[in-house]
Design a protein around this motif. Structure first.
Motif, short mmCIF file in Angstrom:
data_model
loop_
_atom_site.label_atom_id
_atom_site.label_comp_id
_atom_site.label_asym_id
_atom_site.label_seq_id
_atom_site.Cartn_x
_atom_site.Cartn_y
_atom_site.Cartn_z
N LEU A 26 0.81 -1.22 0.00
CA LEU A 26 0.00 0.00 0.00
C LEU A 26 0.84 1.27 0.00
N VAL A 27 1.94 1.28 0.76
CA VAL A 27 2.76 2.50 0.77
C VAL A 27 3.37 2.72 -0.61
N ALA A 28 3.68 1.65 -1.33
CA ALA A 28 4.18 1.80 -2.70
C ALA A 28 3.11 2.36 -3.63
N GLU A 29 1.86 1.99 -3.37
CA GLU A 29 0.76 2.44 -4.23
C GLU A 29 0.27 3.84 -3.91
N VAL A 30 0.07 4.14 -2.62
CA VAL A 30 -0.59 5.39 -2.26
C VAL A 30 0.32 6.40 -1.56
N GLY A 31 1.52 5.96 -1.16
CA GLY A 31 2.42 6.85 -0.43
C GLY A 31 2.13 6.82 1.05
N TYR A 32 2.99 7.47 1.80
CA TYR A 32 2.90 7.44 3.26
C TYR A 32 1.73 8.26 3.78
N ALA A 33 1.54 9.45 3.25
CA ALA A 33 0.52 10.36 3.77
C ALA A 33 -0.89 9.76 3.66
N ASP A 34 -1.16 9.03 2.58
CA ASP A 34 -2.50 8.48 2.36
C ASP A 34 -2.66 7.05 2.88
N LEU A 35 -1.63 6.52 3.50
CA LEU A 35 -1.69 5.18 4.05
C LEU A 35 -2.48 5.19 5.35
N THR A 36 -3.46 4.29 5.47
CA THR A 36 -4.27 4.23 6.69
C THR A 36 -4.25 2.82 7.27
N PHE A 37 -4.45 2.74 8.58
CA PHE A 37 -4.54 1.44 9.23
C PHE A 37 -5.74 0.66 8.69
N ARG A 38 -6.82 1.37 8.38
CA ARG A 38 -8.02 0.69 7.86
C ARG A 38 -7.71 -0.03 6.53
N ALA A 39 -7.02 0.66 5.63
CA ALA A 39 -6.68 0.04 4.34
C ALA A 39 -5.73 -1.13 4.54
N ILE A 40 -4.77 -0.97 5.44
CA ILE A 40 -3.83 -2.06 5.72
C ILE A 40 -4.57 -3.26 6.29
N ALA A 41 -5.47 -3.00 7.24
CA ALA A 41 -6.23 -4.08 7.86
C ALA A 41 -7.06 -4.83 6.83
N GLY A 45 -6.40 -8.69 5.90
CA GLY A 45 -7.41 -9.60 6.43
C GLY A 45 -7.44 -9.64 7.94
N THR A 46 -7.24 -8.47 8.55
CA THR A 46 -7.26 -8.39 10.01
C THR A 46 -8.03 -7.13 10.42
N SER A 47 -7.86 -6.71 11.65
CA SER A 47 -8.59 -5.54 12.13
C SER A 47 -7.63 -4.42 12.53
N VAL A 48 -8.16 -3.20 12.57
CA VAL A 48 -7.37 -2.05 13.02
C VAL A 48 -6.90 -2.26 14.46
N PRO A 49 -7.76 -2.72 15.38
CA PRO A 49 -7.27 -2.95 16.75
C PRO A 49 -6.10 -3.95 16.80
#
Length: 195
Positions: A26-41, A45-49
């Motif tokens: 994701l950081v390669a695709e959207v960069g650091y500023a637009d990277l969110t825990f929600r998108a990573i989760a 296949g996991t949760s933000v918590p």
């Protein structure tokens, strides 16, 4: 990873790896500023918590994803000064020059410069992982008579990382090729070789 993340029930390393892989992608695709825990989760296949229990901040997560603690460690079978230096340069280039490394590094550097405690913590994390192994390898090289015994390990690491980073910024990743790696290796080896 934080001490809090290590407490409690055993961690599921599959989640860790899925989150780190998702972060790199994701950081390669959207960069650091637009990277969110929600998108990573979602991608992992996991949760933000679950992510927040493992990493104290986005900077902590991205730093671990982009710069694994073995970033400065050469392969075990390498036992020659030039080959060892080349392995370290190639590892660094693989991290800094990767699509995720190129997108994340400037933002991480900005965050580290703005927060001294974070800078100390994350820099220490990275150095702790490879410093001991690299120091041992340089000591072995000195014992073989290939390199000086008084090599400044911090300066060595800064030269590899700093030169690689500047070359990618100034030349572009495509121009940082095998000939460039050979040139940097020559300079480093000439600097630390026994005279």
């Amino acid at each position: 990873m934080s001490e809090a993340a290590a407490a409690g029930r055993p961690r599921d390393t599959r989640i860790d790896e899925a989150v780190l892989d998702a972060t790199r992608g994701l950081v390669a695709e959207v960069g650091y500023a637009d990277l969110t825990f929600r998108a990573i989760a979602e991608r992992a296949g996991t949760s933000v918590p679950a992510i927040r229990r493992r990493w104290a901040s986005k900077a902590h997560l991205v730093h671990e994803a982009v710069y694994p603690t073995d970033s400065m460690v050469a392969a075990d079978e390498v036992r020659d000064l030039r080959a060892e230096v080349r392995a370290v340069v190639e590892r660094c280039l693989g991290n800094v020059g990767s699509p995720h490394g190129r997108r994340a590094t400037p933002a991480l550097m900005s965050e580290l410069m703005a927060d001294h405690a974070l800078e100390v913590e994350l820099s220490s994390r990275l150095l702790a992982g490879g410093r001991e192994s690299l120091a041992a390898r340089l000591a072995e090289s000195a014992a073989r008579g290939e390199s000086r015994a008084d090599v400044d390990l911090g300066l060595f690491i800064e030269m590899v990382f700093g030169t690689t980073l500047v070359a990618i910024v100034m030349r572009g990743r495509e121009a940082v090729d095998d000939a460039w790696v050979d040139g940097l290796v020559d300079v480093i080896v000439d600097g630390i070789r026994v005279r």
